[in-house]
Design a protein around this motif. Structure first.
Motif, PDB file in Angstrom:
ATOM      1  N   VAL A 156       0.841  -1.207   0.000  1.00  0.00           N
ATOM      2  CA  VAL A 156       0.000   0.000   0.000  1.00  0.00           C
ATOM      3  C   VAL A 156       0.876   1.258   0.000  1.00  0.00           C
ATOM      4  N   PHE A 157       1.910   1.231   0.836  1.00  0.00           N
ATOM      5  CA  PHE A 157       2.777   2.411   0.944  1.00  0.00           C
ATOM      6  C   PHE A 157       3.437   2.722  -0.400  1.00  0.00           C
ATOM      7  N   ILE A 158       3.978   1.693  -1.031  1.00  0.00           N
ATOM      8  CA  ILE A 158       4.705   1.919  -2.293  1.00  0.00           C
ATOM      9  C   ILE A 158       3.764   2.453  -3.365  1.00  0.00           C
ATOM     10  N   LEU A 159       2.591   1.835  -3.469  1.00  0.00           N
ATOM     11  CA  LEU A 159       1.646   2.324  -4.482  1.00  0.00           C
ATOM     12  C   LEU A 159       1.260   3.773  -4.208  1.00  0.00           C
ATOM     13  N   ALA A 160       0.960   4.077  -2.953  1.00  0.00           N
ATOM     14  CA  ALA A 160       0.531   5.439  -2.615  1.00  0.00           C
ATOM     15  C   ALA A 160       1.662   6.428  -2.857  1.00  0.00           C
ATOM     16  N   ALA A 161       2.888   6.032  -2.530  1.00  0.00           N
ATOM     17  CA  ALA A 161       4.009   6.950  -2.712  1.00  0.00           C
ATOM     18  C   ALA A 161       4.233   7.248  -4.199  1.00  0.00           C
TER      19      ALA A 161
ATOM     20  N   LEU B  47       0.084   1.062  13.719  1.00  0.00           N
ATOM     21  CA  LEU B  47      -1.290   0.819  14.155  1.00  0.00           C
ATOM     22  C   LEU B  47      -2.027  -0.125  13.217  1.00  0.00           C
ATOM     23  N   GLY B  48      -1.402  -0.481  12.104  1.00  0.00           N
ATOM     24  CA  GLY B  48      -2.083  -1.328  11.130  1.00  0.00           C
ATOM     25  C   GLY B  48      -3.231  -0.587  10.472  1.00  0.00           C
ATOM     26  N   ASN B  49      -3.000   0.675  10.122  1.00  0.00           N
ATOM     27  CA  ASN B  49      -4.064   1.490   9.538  1.00  0.00           C
ATOM     28  C   ASN B  49      -3.638   1.947   8.144  1.00  0.00           C
ATOM     29  N   LYS B  50      -4.303   1.378   7.129  1.00  0.00           N
ATOM     30  CA  LYS B  50      -3.885   1.660   5.750  1.00  0.00           C
ATOM     31  C   LYS B  50      -4.198   3.094   5.324  1.00  0.00           C
ATOM     32  N   LEU B  51      -5.260   3.665   5.891  1.00  0.00           N
ATOM     33  CA  LEU B  51      -5.582   5.050   5.539  1.00  0.00           C
ATOM     34  C   LEU B  51      -4.432   5.976   5.917  1.00  0.00           C
ATOM     35  N   LEU B  52      -3.868   5.760   7.118  1.00  0.00           N
ATOM     36  CA  LEU B  52      -2.744   6.593   7.545  1.00  0.00           C
ATOM     37  C   LEU B  52      -1.539   6.379   6.628  1.00  0.00           C
ATOM     38  N   ILE B  53      -1.340   5.132   6.210  1.00  0.00           N
ATOM     39  CA  ILE B  53      -0.205   4.850   5.314  1.00  0.00           C
ATOM     40  C   ILE B  53      -0.373   5.631   4.009  1.00  0.00           C
ATOM     41  N   VAL B  54      -1.587   5.591   3.445  1.00  0.00           N
ATOM     42  CA  VAL B  54      -1.834   6.266   2.163  1.00  0.00           C
ATOM     43  C   VAL B  54      -1.696   7.782   2.317  1.00  0.00           C
ATOM     44  N   ALA B  55      -2.387   8.353   3.306  1.00  0.00           N
ATOM     45  CA  ALA B  55      -2.356   9.805   3.474  1.00  0.00           C
ATOM     46  C   ALA B  55      -0.930  10.275   3.754  1.00  0.00           C
ATOM     47  N   GLY B  56      -0.217   9.524   4.591  1.00  0.00           N
ATOM     48  CA  GLY B  56       1.158   9.894   4.922  1.00  0.00           C
ATOM     49  C   GLY B  56       2.072   9.810   3.710  1.00  0.00           C
ATOM     50  N   ALA B  57       1.870   8.771   2.884  1.00  0.00           N
ATOM     51  CA  ALA B  57       2.707   8.610   1.699  1.00  0.00           C
ATOM     52  C   ALA B  57       2.456   9.750   0.711  1.00  0.00           C
ATOM     53  N   LEU B  58       1.202  10.150   0.574  1.00  0.00           N
ATOM     54  CA  LEU B  58       0.883  11.256  -0.340  1.00  0.00           C
ATOM     55  C   LEU B  58       1.556  12.540   0.140  1.00  0.00           C
ATOM     56  N   ASP B  59       1.451  12.798   1.433  1.00  0.00           N
ATOM     57  CA  ASP B  59       2.047  14.005   1.998  1.00  0.00           C
ATOM     58  C   ASP B  59       3.574  13.936   1.897  1.00  0.00           C
ATOM     59  N   GLY B  60       4.115  12.777   2.201  1.00  0.00           N
ATOM     60  CA  GLY B  60       5.566  12.598   2.123  1.00  0.00           C
ATOM     61  C   GLY B  60       6.075  12.823   0.715  1.00  0.00           C
ATOM     62  N   ALA B  61       5.350  12.283  -0.272  1.00  0.00           N
ATOM     63  CA  ALA B  61       5.752  12.439  -1.670  1.00  0.00           C
ATOM     64  C   ALA B  61       5.697  13.905  -2.073  1.00  0.00           C
TER      65      ALA B  61
END
Lengths: 96, 465
Positions: free
Chosen positions: A11-16, B230-244
Motif C-alpha cells: 500500500v505504501f509503495i503504491l501510494a508513494a 497501528l495497522g491502519n492503511k488510511l494513515l499509510i496512504v495519506a502519509g505517503a501522499l504528503d511525504g511524496a
C-alpha cells in the motif's frame, strides 16, 4: 501483528508512487496551497488520536496525550483546509 | 455500524487522491479542497463509530477547542504570514504524531509487548514526529523574526549533530528490543526534540523553502510510520501522499538553487555572508528616479516584473498590482517572472500576487520567460537578488555558480528596486547592478512601486510616445 505485514508495504509503495506522479502535475502557481492542503490531509492522524483517547481501558496518561493530539490535529486540519481554500479563492483569471 | 469502518478508510483514501489530482490546476483546485474535506470527515466519522471507542467527552472537547483555535487562525492570518503559518502547522501535526506514538509506546511497554516490528515503527514515527515538531518551531521563529534568520554555525557542529543523532538511534533500538526500559523513553523524546532544533539552526532564511518542504515530507512519513504501527492503511496512504508531496517540492527547490539536499541541510550557506561583502568598490552604479522609470515603462511594449522576498518584506504586492493595472491600461504587456525559490516557501510570490488581484495567467516560470528576455524592453526587479544574479550563469567561481536564474540582464533596460547596495542572502557579488543597462531605484519597494504607479496613472507627465 508482530512482524511486518507485506500488505502495508504494498500500500505504501503504491501510494508513494501515485503521490509522486500527482504532485509532479501540480502547477508551480499552486505550490503554497498544495503544501497547506497536504498538511491538512496528513492531519488524518487524528484517527489514531481518537482511538487512544476513547478506547476502553485507556490509562489517564493515554487519555491526556490523546486529547492533546486530537486538539493539535484538529487545529491543523481545520486551519489547513480553510486557508488552502482562502488562498485558492484569490487565484483569478483575467477579466473579460 | 462496524461494517462501515473499512469502507470509510477506502473512501477517504480515494477522496484524498482525488483532492491532489484536482489540485493540479487553479480551475479545479477548490474542488480538490472539497474532496479533501469530505475525505477527512469520512475518516473522522469512521474513527468515532469504531466499536473500540467508549468515551467521547474528551474527544469532543479537544475537537471543539481545536476548531476554536484553527478557524480564527485560518481567517485572520495575513497572506504575508503564510510561510510562518505553514511552519507552525507542521509543528502541530508533528506534535500530534509524536504524542500518539508516546501513548502507544506506554500501552505496549510491558514484557509481552506488541512485537519488535510495531515498536520499531513507533520509534521511527516518534523520531520523525518530535524532530519535525521542534524543527518547525525553529523555522517558524526564524520566519517570524523571533530568531535571527541567519544560519547559526558553530565549530564541530556536524560532530555534535552526528553524535546526537546516533545516541537517539541507539536508544530507539534499545527500546525496540526491550520496551520495559521506560526510564530511557523520556531521554529518547528529549533527544529527538533537540535534534530537530540542531537540524534547522544552521539553515539560513533563503533556504527556508527547501526546509519547509522537507519538514512537510517528514510529517507525512511520520504519519505513514504510524499507519504501519497501528495497522491502519488510511494513515499509510495519506502519509505517503504528503511525504511524496514534500519530497517533490524539496527537490524542485534544490534544483532551482543547483544544490543538493545535503548541501542545504548541512551547508551552513548563509554563514558566508558576513565575510564575502567586499569593502571598496570603484564600479559605477547608475541610479534613477521613479519618474524616469515610469517614463521608460510607459514607452515600453513589454515589461517583465521579477519579484523576490523583498516584495514580501515590504508588503508591496498591492502597489505592484496597481503598477500592473496602470501599465496594462496603457497597452504595455506585463508579465511576472517567478523563480521557484523566490520568497520563503514554494509558491510564495504567486500567492501574494494573486492576493493583490494579479491574474494568474500573467505569472510565468523561469524556463518560459528566459527565451523572451532579450526581446523585453524593461525588466523591473523588486527585492530579488540571487535569483537574477548573472554571475550564477557566467562566473564558475561564484558562490552560486550553476544556479538557474531569471536572465533579467538580457532585457534592453533593467530597473532594480533595492534599499541599499548590500549583498543578497548568499553574500555573493551581483554584477547586474553595475551593468550599463541597469538603473537602480533606491528605496523601499512599496513606496518606490507606489511612486511609479502614481506617475503612470495620475500625476502622469503626458509626454508623447
Amino acid at each position: 501483528m508482530t512482524a511486518l505485514n507485506p500488505d502495508y508495504v504494498f500500500v505504501f509503495i503504491l501510494a508513494a508512487f501515485l503521490g509522486l506522479q500527482l504532485i509532479k502535475k501540480v502547477s508551480p502557481l499552486l505550490h503554497s496551497p498544495l503544501m497547506s492542503l497536504t498538511n491538512a490531509i496528513a492531519a488524518v492522524v487524528i484517527v489514531g488520536a481518537i482511538h487512544i483517547t476513547g478506547e476502553e481501558g485507556a490509562t489517564p496518561l493515554a487519555k491526556t496525550l490523546g486529547t492533546i493530539a486530537v486538539f493539535c490535529a484538529t487545529v491543523n486540519l481545520v486551519s489547513g483546509f480553510m486557508i488552502t481554500d482562502r488562498m485558492l479563492k484569490m487565484f483569478k483569471r483575467k477579466e473579460g | 455500524m462496524d461494517m462501515f469502518v473499512p469502507f470509510a478508510a477506502i473512501a477517504a483514501s480515494a477522496l484524498f487522491i482525488l483532492s491532489l489530482m484536482w489540485m493540479s490546476h487553479p480551475s479545479t483546485a477548490r474542488r480538490g479542497v472539497r474532496a479533501g474535506e469530505a475525505g477527512m470527515a469520512i475518516a473522522i466519522i469512521g474513527a468515532l463509530i469504531h466499536h473500540d471507542i467508549v468515551s467521547y467527552d474528551l474527544i469532543v472537547l479537544a475537537m471543539v477547542a481545536g476548531a476554536a483555535v484553527g478557524i480564527p487562525m485560518a481567517l485572520l492570518m495575513p497572506m504575508t504570514a503564510i510561510p510562518q503559518r505553514t511552519a507552525i502547522s507542521h509543528a502541530f501535526g508533528a506534535l500530534a504524531v509524536g504524542l500518539i506514538g508516546a501513548a502507544e509506546y506506554y500501552k505496549h511497554a510491558q514484557p509481552q509487548f506488541a512485537g519488535t516490528f510495531v515498536m520499531g515503527a513507533l520509534m521511527f514515527e516518534m523520531i520523525l514526529g518530535f524532530l519535525t515538531c521542534t524543527a518547525s518551531v525553529v523555522a517558524f521563529a526564524k520566519l517570524q523574526g523571533l530568531l535571527p534568520s541567519k544560519a547559526v554555525v558553530f565549530p564541530g557542529q556536524r560532530i555534535v549533530n552526528g553524535a546526537v543523532a546516533l545516541t537517539g538511534i541507539a536508544i530507539a533500538v534499545m527500546l525496540t528490543m526491550d520496551p520495559t526500559q521506560t526510564w530511557l523513553f523520556p531521554i529518547f523524546v528529549a533527544i529527538a526534540l533537540l535534534f530537530g532544533v540542531l537540524l534547522v539552526i544552521p539553515i539560513g532564511g533563503a533556504d527556508m523553502p527547501t526546509v519547509i518542504a522537507l519538514l512537510n515530507s517528514y510529517a507525512g512519513l511520520a504519519a505513514s510510520a504510524m499507519g504501519f504501527a497501528l495497522g491502519n492503511k488510511l494513515l499509510i496512504v495519506a502519509g505517503a501522499l504528503d511525504g511524496a508531496s514534500g519530497f517533490i517540492l524539496a527537490l524542485i527547490m534544490c534544483k532551482a538553487m543547483n544544490r543538493s539536499f545535503a548541501n542545504v541541510m548541512f551547508g551552513g550557506f548563509g554563514a558566508v555572508a558576513a565575510g564575502a561583502v567586499s569593502g571598496k568598490d570603484d564600479r559605477v552604479v547608475r541610479s534613477a528616479s521613479a519618474e524616469e522609470a515610469a517614463l521608460q515603462m510607459e514607452n515600453a511594449s513589454t515589461v517583465v516584473i521579477i519579484p523576490g522576498y523583498g516584495m514580501a518584506v515590504s508588503q508591496a504586492q498591492h502597489k505592484v498590482s496597481e503598477l500592473y493595472q496602470a501599465l496594462t491600461k496603457k497597452g504595455v504587456d506585463v508579465k511576472f517572472a517567478i523563480h521557484p525559490v523566490a520568497g520563503r516557501m514554494p509558491g510564495h510570490m504567486n500567492v501574494l500576487l494573486a492576493e493583490a488581484n494579479v491574474p494568474y495567467e500573467q505569472l510565468v516560470e523561469l524556463d518560459d520567460v528566459n527565451p523572451d528576455m532579450p526581446q523585453t524592453d524593461v525588466a523591473l526587479i523588486i527585492g530579488a537578488n540571487d535569483t537574477i544574479n548573472p554571475a550564477a550563469r557566467d562566473d564558475p567561481s561564484s558562490g552560486i555558480a550553476g544556479m538557474p536564474i531569471i536572465e533579467a540582464d538580457r532585457a534592453r533596460s533593467v530597473f532594480v528596486i533595492k534599499r541599499s547596495m548590500s549583498a543578497g542572502f548568499a553574500g555573493v557579488d551581483n554584477p547586474i547592478y553595475f551593468n550599463a543597462n541597469t538603473q537602480m531605484l533606491f528605496g523601499d519597494a512599496k513606496e518606490m512601486v507606489g511612486a511609479i504607479a502614481k506617475e503612470l496613472s495620475g500625476g502622469g507627465s503626458g509626454m508623447g510616445h
